[in-house]
Enzyme design. Structure first.
Site, PDB file in Angstrom:
ATOM      1  N   ASP A 141      -6.761  16.558  -1.936  1.00 24.04           N
ATOM      2  CA  ASP A 141      -6.482  17.459  -0.828  1.00 24.04           C
ATOM      3  C   ASP A 141      -7.107  18.822  -1.129  1.00 24.04           C
ATOM      4  O   ASP A 141      -7.973  18.926  -1.988  1.00 24.04           O
ATOM      5  CB  ASP A 141      -4.968  17.577  -0.611  1.00 24.04           C
ATOM      6  CG  ASP A 141      -4.231  17.867  -1.920  1.00 24.04           C
ATOM      7  OD1 ASP A 141      -4.822  18.552  -2.786  1.00 24.04           O
ATOM      8  OD2 ASP A 141      -3.087  17.412  -2.090  1.00 24.04           O
TER       9      ASP A 141
ATOM     10  N   ASP B  76      -8.968  -0.905  -5.492  1.00 19.88           N
ATOM     11  CA  ASP B  76      -9.899   0.158  -5.096  1.00 19.88           C
ATOM     12  C   ASP B  76      -9.730   0.412  -3.600  1.00 19.88           C
ATOM     13  O   ASP B  76     -10.579   0.064  -2.781  1.00 19.88           O
ATOM     14  CB  ASP B  76     -11.334  -0.260  -5.441  1.00 19.88           C
ATOM     15  CG  ASP B  76     -12.321   0.888  -5.277  1.00 19.88           C
ATOM     16  OD1 ASP B  76     -11.879   2.027  -5.023  1.00 19.88           O
ATOM     17  OD2 ASP B  76     -13.539   0.643  -5.400  1.00 19.88           O
TER      18      ASP B  76
END
Length: 620
Positions: A165, A561
């Site tokens: 973020d 993944d």
């Protein structure tokens, strides 16, 4: 006169015989012979050009100690000069003409991974980026941080984004800078040898410059600190955009970024003090900047000691993402770094106070998390750091007792990392489970690898071949073997043959949970919700997040993944700081290996132990 020799010869005295006797006598007189030679030599010098003496002069050269044929003499001199000129010419050619040297041996995998791991910090930079940043898909971002906040109204531009973020958490960011600085202090020669010293110092300064902005660094006494910029809590509902509600490139963020301050946050203040103090040692040759860092560190540590409290109250954004469980470990950790940065024994007295160690958990040997070094629990790192002080300076009374305790506890922590003692479980693939099978394990793994490798170097530098686990003695190589096994697991020696460092090896995660890496850098601005299509896609990230250490596998060595599952694929600043420290400690290069014993003590005055108090008066 005649006579008869009884043996049949005449007894006549002969003049011829007399002459012969004179000749024999003269032969025995070398001085007379030399006089004749001198006369001969004079005749050579006085003879005319047509005389025979002149012809002899041309044929011979008299060196005083010997007479040589002139031709032989000239041939010898010419040969010597010719050989000398030839040798000189060859030497000149060798020096002037470039010649190929055998190439240096290829760098080991730890060095290769280290180059990449440092690049992750370049990708996490906030603010105006330098031209040489080296990450093509990143640009200037969040250029109004702090200025747009109605409470702060000052620039908080810069620093590092924490993870996938765009939030800037001071708590893990400060710890990351402390770790990077610690690694430079110990292994500066290695960084320099692989060409990364300037790079890592630039990254540290990028972080400390920002930390200096988050409080009044020009004052001796402060009353508040910025804890974070940005918000991630989405549990309260509503449609208020923030760093987790939106999926946007940092360069495109247009929503408000609130600033959170704290007024009683001993843990955050002490960690920030540790970061600035450690960095001041890294930059000790830049006196002005180093002094600025020390001054800021003093103000922070003072604030932390006076305004007691945790920086992460219940329900806060900090408590959700980076909750601090205690501030006592930061007092020990920060106090140790303050002592090394200033040489002031007051800080050492705080760090080694028996009550401080007790509150920090130094005696909680049965705790399941004892020895787990993290951004929240600094005690294991502080124990290693203060063991270093005892090993090399041995300050004696009144510090010896607690330093010996920390040293023994460090030995116990190192024993707990070894598989045979079952203090922690290991996966079948060989990964130590320091977080007891919970998600995101690799950040703890690399920290333990760093402490083990570093402590083995401490013991070697102190000419100590190993340590005891109960009655069993282990060499320092056992610790390095553990550290290498954990880093090897991270770099691909695991059941999936998967490197968990993005961009390293042939097989690595392609879908890191990261906004900037997942959204194309194509000139299109994707809004708050517009970027989610890139979050949800199963395609690999269009931008490779070089060097990012992802959260890691599960307790069964499995890995998904998947971009949307941050427990597998999200990298963090703190995890990469531990990775960098572990990698540089194990990097094998052709320079002096091991630690720099003395730099960390550059501000520490000579040790003169304080004498113990006199005994009480004797009474009958």
């Amino acid at each position: 006169m005649f006579g008869r020799d009884p043996w049949g010869g005449p007894l006549e005295i002969s003049n011829a015989d007399s002459a012969t006797d004179d000749d024999r006598s003269r032969d025995l007189d070398r001085g007379a012979l030399m006089r004749q030679l001198d006369e001969t030599q004079q005749s050579w010098l006085l003879a005319g050009p047509g005389d025979q003496a002149g012809k002899k002069k041309k044929k011979y050269v008299d060196l005083g100690c010997m007479v040589l044929d002139r031709k032989i003499f000239m041939w010898t001199v010419g040969t010597i000069l010719g050989v000398g000129l030839f040798i000189g010419f060859v030497m000149m050619i060798v020096k002037l003409v470039p010649h190929k040297r055998p190439p240096p041996p290829p760098p080991d995998q730890y060095t290769q991974a280290l180059h990449k791991a440092l690049m992750f910090f370049n990708a996490q930079r906030s603010g105006p980026l330098p031209k040489h940043n080296g990450v093509s898909w990143r640009g200037n971002s969040c250029m109004k941080d702090g200025l747009s906040d109605s409470t702060v109204r000052k620039s908080l531009v810069g620093g590092f984004y924490d993870a996938g973020d765009a939030i800037k958490f001071n708590y893990p960011m400060a710890w990351s800078m402390t770790m990077l600085s610690w690694s430079v202090i110990e292994y500066k020669a290695k960084y320099e040898a692989i060409g990364e010293l300037d790079h890592v110092k630039e990254l540290i300064k990028w972080g400390t410059d920002y930390l200096l902005k988050t409080f009044n660094s020009s004052a001796d006494t402060i009353d508040r600190i910025v804890a974070q910029v940005g918000v991630g809590d989405t549990s309260k509902g509503g449609a208020q955009p923030n760093d987790h509600y939106c999926w946007m490139r940092p360069e495109d963020i247009d929503y408000p970024r609130p600033v959170t301050e704290c007024h009683s946050c001993s843990d955050l203040a002490s960690e920030m003090a540790a970061a600035l103090a450690a960095a001041s040692i890294v930059f000790k040759d830049s006196k002005t900047y180093s002094d600025k860092l020390v001054r800021g560190a003093k103000a922070l540590y003072k604030f932390g000691r006076l305004q007691r409290g945790r920086y992460s109250p219940n329900g806060s954004d900090q408590a959700i993402f980076y909750n601090s469980t205690s501030y006592w470990d930061e007092f020990v950790w920060g106090g140790a770094w303050m002592y090394f940065a200033t040489g002031n024994n007051t800080y050492l007295s705080v760090a080694t106070a028996p009550g401080m160690a007790k509150h920090a958990g130094a005696y909680w040997l049965d705790s399941p998390n004892y020895g787990v070094f993290t951004w929240d629990d600094k005690l294991p790192g502080a124990q290693v750091l203060l063991s270093r002080l005892r090993l090399f300076l041995s300050p004696g009374y009144p510090y010896e007792e607690i330093l010996r305790t920390f040293h023994n506890q460090t030995d116990n922590v190192m024993c707990s990392y070894l598989p045979m003692y079952n203090s922690f479980n290991f996966t079948k693939g060989g990964m130590i489970q320091l977080n007891h099978g919970r998600p995101q394990p690799l950040q703890y793994v690399v920290n333990a690898a760093f402490l083990a490798s570093l402590y083995s170097d401490y013991l070697d530098a102190a000419d100590t071949p190993g340590w005891y686990c109960g009655p069993t003695f282990y060499t320092t190589e056992v610790l390095r073997k553990f550290a290498r096994s954990q880093l090897d697991y991270v770099l691909g020696k695991n059941p999936l043959k998967m490197s968990y460092v993005v961009g390293f090896g042939n097989k690595y995660p392609k879908r890191a949970h990261h906004r900037g890496a997942s959204i194309p850098h194509n000139g299109v601005k994707y809004g708050c919700k517009g970027g989610f299509k890139w979050r949800e896609t199963k395609k690999p990230n269009p931008n490779i997040l070089i060097g990012a250490l992802v959260a890691g596998p599960d307790r069964h060595d499995g890995f998904k993944d998947v971009r949307t599952n941050y427990n597998y694929t999200e990298p963090t600043l703190a995890a990469n700081a531990g990775l960098v420290a572990a990698l540089i400690s194990l990097t094998n290069i052709h320079v002096k290996s091991g630690i720099d014993k003395n730099t960390i003590f550059s501000a520490v005055p000579p040790m003169f132990p304080t004498p113990p108090p006199p005994p009480s008066a004797w009474k009958p």
